[in-house]
Scaffold this motif. Sequence first.
Motif, PDB file in Angstrom:
ATOM      1  N   LYS A   1       0.818  -1.223   0.000  1.00 56.75           N
ATOM      2  CA  LYS A   1       0.000   0.000   0.000  1.00 56.75           C
ATOM      3  C   LYS A   1       0.850   1.271   0.000  1.00 56.75           C
ATOM      4  O   LYS A   1       0.332   2.359  -0.243  1.00 56.75           O
ATOM      5  N   GLY A   2       2.129   1.146   0.325  1.00 51.68           N
ATOM      6  CA  GLY A   2       2.990   2.323   0.392  1.00 51.68           C
ATOM      7  C   GLY A   2       2.715   3.197   1.603  1.00 51.68           C
ATOM      8  O   GLY A   2       2.936   4.401   1.589  1.00 51.68           O
ATOM      9  N   TRP A   3       2.240   2.580   2.681  1.00 60.36           N
ATOM     10  CA  TRP A   3       1.909   3.341   3.890  1.00 60.36           C
ATOM     11  C   TRP A   3       3.164   3.760   4.645  1.00 60.36           C
ATOM     12  O   TRP A   3       4.217   3.146   4.542  1.00 60.36           O
ATOM     13  N   PHE A   4       3.052   4.791   5.458  1.00 58.68           N
ATOM     14  CA  PHE A   4       4.084   5.280   6.381  1.00 58.68           C
ATOM     15  C   PHE A   4       5.384   5.629   5.665  1.00 58.68           C
ATOM     16  O   PHE A   4       6.478   5.456   6.209  1.00 58.68           O
ATOM     17  N   GLY A   5       5.292   6.110   4.444  1.00 57.66           N
ATOM     18  CA  GLY A   5       6.483   6.554   3.715  1.00 57.66           C
ATOM     19  C   GLY A   5       7.281   5.441   3.067  1.00 57.66           C
ATOM     20  O   GLY A   5       8.360   5.685   2.527  1.00 57.66           O
ATOM     21  N   GLU A   6       6.778   4.218   3.118  1.00 58.71           N
ATOM     22  CA  GLU A   6       7.473   3.099   2.460  1.00 58.71           C
ATOM     23  C   GLU A   6       7.236   3.163   0.961  1.00 58.71           C
ATOM     24  O   GLU A   6       6.199   3.629   0.506  1.00 58.71           O
ATOM     25  N   ARG A   7       8.215   2.695   0.198  1.00 54.79           N
ATOM     26  CA  ARG A   7       8.074   2.633  -1.252  1.00 54.79           C
ATOM     27  C   ARG A   7       7.006   1.600  -1.580  1.00 54.79           C
ATOM     28  O   ARG A   7       7.031   0.487  -1.068  1.00 54.79           O
ATOM     29  N   LYS A   8       6.052   1.983  -2.429  1.00 51.99           N
ATOM     30  CA  LYS A   8       4.959   1.082  -2.792  1.00 51.99           C
ATOM     31  C   LYS A   8       5.493  -0.008  -3.718  1.00 51.99           C
ATOM     32  O   LYS A   8       6.120   0.282  -4.729  1.00 51.99           O
ATOM     33  N   ILE A   9       5.265  -1.260  -3.322  1.00 52.38           N
ATOM     34  CA  ILE A   9       5.740  -2.404  -4.089  1.00 52.38           C
ATOM     35  C   ILE A   9       4.529  -3.184  -4.590  1.00 52.38           C
ATOM     36  O   ILE A   9       3.667  -3.576  -3.794  1.00 52.38           O
ATOM     37  N   PRO A  10       4.439  -3.392  -5.902  1.00 49.28           N
ATOM     38  CA  PRO A  10       3.278  -4.124  -6.416  1.00 49.28           C
ATOM     39  C   PRO A  10       3.273  -5.587  -5.961  1.00 49.28           C
ATOM     40  O   PRO A  10       4.326  -6.198  -5.788  1.00 49.28           O
ATOM     41  N   ILE A  11       2.078  -6.125  -5.772  1.00 49.31           N
ATOM     42  CA  ILE A  11       1.908  -7.516  -5.345  1.00 49.31           C
ATOM     43  C   ILE A  11       2.108  -8.416  -6.561  1.00 49.31           C
ATOM     44  O   ILE A  11       1.553  -8.162  -7.625  1.00 49.31           O
ATOM     45  N   THR A  12       2.903  -9.476  -6.365  1.00 50.53           N
ATOM     46  CA  THR A  12       3.125 -10.434  -7.444  1.00 50.53           C
ATOM     47  C   THR A  12       2.532 -11.789  -7.061  1.00 50.53           C
ATOM     48  O   THR A  12       2.288 -12.059  -5.884  1.00 50.53           O
ATOM     49  N   LEU A  13       2.325 -12.615  -8.063  1.00 42.44           N
ATOM     50  CA  LEU A  13       1.819 -13.963  -7.831  1.00 42.44           C
ATOM     51  C   LEU A  13       2.786 -14.744  -6.942  1.00 42.44           C
ATOM     52  O   LEU A  13       2.362 -15.469  -6.038  1.00 42.44           O
ATOM     53  N   ARG A  14       4.062 -14.581  -7.167  1.00 43.06           N
ATOM     54  CA  ARG A  14       5.078 -15.278  -6.381  1.00 43.06           C
ATOM     55  C   ARG A  14       4.954 -14.934  -4.904  1.00 43.06           C
ATOM     56  O   ARG A  14       5.048 -15.794  -4.031  1.00 43.06           O
ATOM     57  N   GLN A  15       4.735 -13.654  -4.593  1.00 49.70           N
ATOM     58  CA  GLN A  15       4.565 -13.243  -3.196  1.00 49.70           C
ATOM     59  C   GLN A  15       3.304 -13.849  -2.593  1.00 49.70           C
ATOM     60  O   GLN A  15       3.302 -14.288  -1.448  1.00 49.70           O
ATOM     61  N   GLY A  16       2.226 -13.860  -3.374  1.00 48.70           N
ATOM     62  CA  GLY A  16       0.984 -14.463  -2.900  1.00 48.70           C
ATOM     63  C   GLY A  16       1.148 -15.941  -2.591  1.00 48.70           C
ATOM     64  O   GLY A  16       0.675 -16.429  -1.567  1.00 48.70           O
ATOM     65  N   VAL A  17       1.856 -16.649  -3.476  1.00 51.55           N
ATOM     66  CA  VAL A  17       2.121 -18.070  -3.242  1.00 51.55           C
ATOM     67  C   VAL A  17       2.982 -18.248  -1.993  1.00 51.55           C
ATOM     68  O   VAL A  17       2.724 -19.119  -1.163  1.00 51.55           O
ATOM     69  N   GLY A  18       3.994 -17.410  -1.842  1.00 54.90           N
ATOM     70  CA  GLY A  18       4.873 -17.493  -0.670  1.00 54.90           C
ATOM     71  C   GLY A  18       4.122 -17.260   0.625  1.00 54.90           C
ATOM     72  O   GLY A  18       4.298 -17.999   1.605  1.00 54.90           O
ATOM     73  N   LEU A  19       3.268 -16.241   0.649  1.00 55.02           N
ATOM     74  CA  LEU A  19       2.475 -15.961   1.852  1.00 55.02           C
ATOM     75  C   LEU A  19       1.518 -17.108   2.165  1.00 55.02           C
ATOM     76  O   LEU A  19       1.359 -17.497   3.323  1.00 55.02           O
ATOM     77  N   THR A  20       0.901 -17.644   1.126  1.00 53.32           N
ATOM     78  CA  THR A  20      -0.005 -18.780   1.328  1.00 53.32           C
ATOM     79  C   THR A  20       0.749 -19.979   1.894  1.00 53.32           C
ATOM     80  O   THR A  20       0.265 -20.638   2.825  1.00 53.32           O
ATOM     81  N   MET A  21       1.926 -20.250   1.373  1.00 46.71           N
ATOM     82  CA  MET A  21       2.726 -21.380   1.863  1.00 46.71           C
ATOM     83  C   MET A  21       3.109 -21.174   3.330  1.00 46.71           C
ATOM     84  O   MET A  21       3.093 -22.125   4.116  1.00 46.71           O
ATOM     85  N   MET A  22       3.446 -19.934   3.700  1.00 45.32           N
ATOM     86  CA  MET A  22       3.777 -19.658   5.104  1.00 45.32           C
ATOM     87  C   MET A  22       2.571 -19.909   6.002  1.00 45.32           C
ATOM     88  O   MET A  22       2.708 -20.526   7.062  1.00 45.32           O
ATOM     89  N   LEU A  23       1.408 -19.433   5.594  1.00 45.13           N
ATOM     90  CA  LEU A  23       0.201 -19.639   6.401  1.00 45.13           C
ATOM     91  C   LEU A  23      -0.124 -21.125   6.535  1.00 45.13           C
ATOM     92  O   LEU A  23      -0.436 -21.598   7.634  1.00 45.13           O
ATOM     93  N   VAL A  24      -0.032 -21.866   5.436  1.00 44.47           N
ATOM     94  CA  VAL A  24      -0.273 -23.302   5.481  1.00 44.47           C
ATOM     95  C   VAL A  24       0.752 -23.972   6.396  1.00 44.47           C
ATOM     96  O   VAL A  24       0.412 -24.858   7.192  1.00 44.47           O
TER      97      VAL A  24
END
Length: 141
Positions: free
Chosen positions: A111-134
């Motif tokens: 989201k680019g909140w708190f002055g952080e550089r906004k980074i677009p969401i990728t499929l790879r990141q989504g898969v990685g987050l899902t794997m961590m949750l699982v």
Amino acid sequence: MKGALFSLFGGLCITMQGIFNARMSDAIGGWHTTSMVHIIAFIIAMSVYMNVRDGKGRSFKKVPFLYLIGGSFGVIVVFSELTAIHKIGPASAIAILLVSQILTAFVIESKGWFGERKIPITLRQGVGLTMMLVGVILFQL
């Protein structure tokens, strides 16, 4: 490389802090432990500050108030972590804490909140987050 080493050291310290705080709270209680941890940390931080002075102390006026209260999250972190360790054990508590930390950082960056550089969401990141949750769910079974 230096950032990775500091991250590894920080992760080690977070885990040790949680376990030590949980054991201290067995003796004196959760809120007393949280207070003691922060009093000791304040003394250490002020000692380092007085000897290092790597920043500009007068610049506090330029920092938005929201960022000045960032340390107050530490109170919530310490109490929540020591309570979680008592309830579900160190490994489970730290696993959930770390996934929560990564998810929160991911949302802030995406989201680019708190002055952080906004980074677009990728499929790879989504898969990685899902794997961590699982992984955390499987770890709990």
